[in-house]
Design an enzyme around this catalytic site. Structure first.
Site, short mmCIF file in Angstrom:
data_model
loop_
_atom_site.label_atom_id
_atom_site.label_comp_id
_atom_site.label_asym_id
_atom_site.label_seq_id
_atom_site.Cartn_x
_atom_site.Cartn_y
_atom_site.Cartn_z
N ASP A 103 0.84 -1.20 0.00
CA ASP A 103 0.00 0.00 0.00
C ASP A 103 0.88 1.25 0.00
OD1 ASP A 103 -2.17 -1.70 0.23
OD2 ASP A 103 -2.32 -1.46 2.41
N1 URA Z 1 -1.33 -5.96 3.83
C1 URA Z 1 -1.79 -4.69 3.86
O1 URA Z 1 -2.82 -4.42 4.46
N2 URA Z 1 -1.10 -3.74 3.22
C2 URA Z 1 0.07 -3.97 2.57
O2 URA Z 1 0.67 -3.05 2.02
C3 URA Z 1 0.55 -5.30 2.55
C4 URA Z 1 -0.18 -6.28 3.20
#
Ligand code: URA
Length: 239
Positions: A103
């Site tokens: 993310d």
């Molecule tokens: N899980 C998440 O919620 N975000 C990420 O970036 C990776 C795994």
């Protein structure tokens, strides 16, 4: 492969820039000047130079990046800085891309490569590649939270996660290590959310058995070492 593609992939400029180098007679193949971008060369047995510099051919590139927050795991975006904006031009010409996604606000280990087969295997849901995260949480975890992770958590009407590992990293349980073998969208955040806990900060610390090199500052990257590459390829070649 085509001469202009080889030279460009090895970091000497865009295909257009490489054509200029060729036009100027700066490129030699086995010590003979070659001006034809479309000339076919075999880098494993032919010696290609730009001026005095030997073009060292690497079929594929594999990079480890410590992704900073605020940067997206994409190759191009009109609005946001992407992880590709953080790598040297030679890797952009070589068309590396992020192997999987973190993310925008997640930091930590992201592999970039231009090996499509490798990326496909690394991301295949059948491979169950292990990913480890460090999560800072709005509430502390306890035995019930750990048990819920072990048993799998329903994060969607029709999706329950596989068993996942959860360990407290501090005395109070506000910082935890999470180990998952899937890669659903926002998976870690949604797993905690389903239990009423908000993830305040998330960092990936391991991917497929490889730990993040903590000497890399956020935004920095380096090539995977041969040993790291062996770990990944062994793991991914197993069925
Ligand atoms: N899980 C998440 O919620 N975000 C990420 O970036 C990776 C795994």
């Amino acid at each position: 492969m085509r001469l202009d593609k080889l030279i460009s992939n090895c970091g000497f400029g865009s295909r257009k820039e490489v054509k200029e180098l060729l036009k100027k007679g700066l490129v030699t193949v086995d010590d003979a000047v070659c001006k034809r971008p479309e000339a076919q060369v075999d880098p494993s047995c032919q010696r290609v130079c730009v001026g005095d510099v030997l073009v060292e051919y690497e079929k594929y590139s594999y990079l480890m990046m410590n992704k900073p927050a605020g940067v997206i795991s994409a190759t191009f975006d009109e609005e946001h800085t992407t992880v590709l904006d953080l790598v040297a031009e030679r890797y952009q010409y070589a068309q590396v891309f992020p192997v999987g996604r973190l993310d925008k606000d997640t930091t930590g280990l992201l592999i970039l490569s231009n090996d499509g087969g490798f990326a496909h295997r690394a991301l295949s849901p059948k491979k169950h590649v292990e990913k480890v995260y460090r999560a800072e949480l709005s509430a502390h975890i306890d035995k019930t939270t750990i048990k819920a992770f072990e048993e799998g958590i329903k994060i969607d009407d029709d999706f329950t996660t596989m068993p996942a590992g959860l360990i407290a990293l501090d005395d109070e349980g506000f910082v935890a290590q999470v180990t998952i073998r899937e890669g659903k969208f926002h998976q870690v955040k949604r797993m905690f959310e389903a239990l009423g806990i908000k993830v305040l900060a998330l960092k990936r610390t391991h991917f497929a058995g490889i730990p993040l090199d903590e000497n890399l500052a956020q935004g920095e990257y380096r090539r995977l070492t041969d040993d790291e590459l062996k770990i990944v390829s062994n793991l991914l070649s197993k069925d």
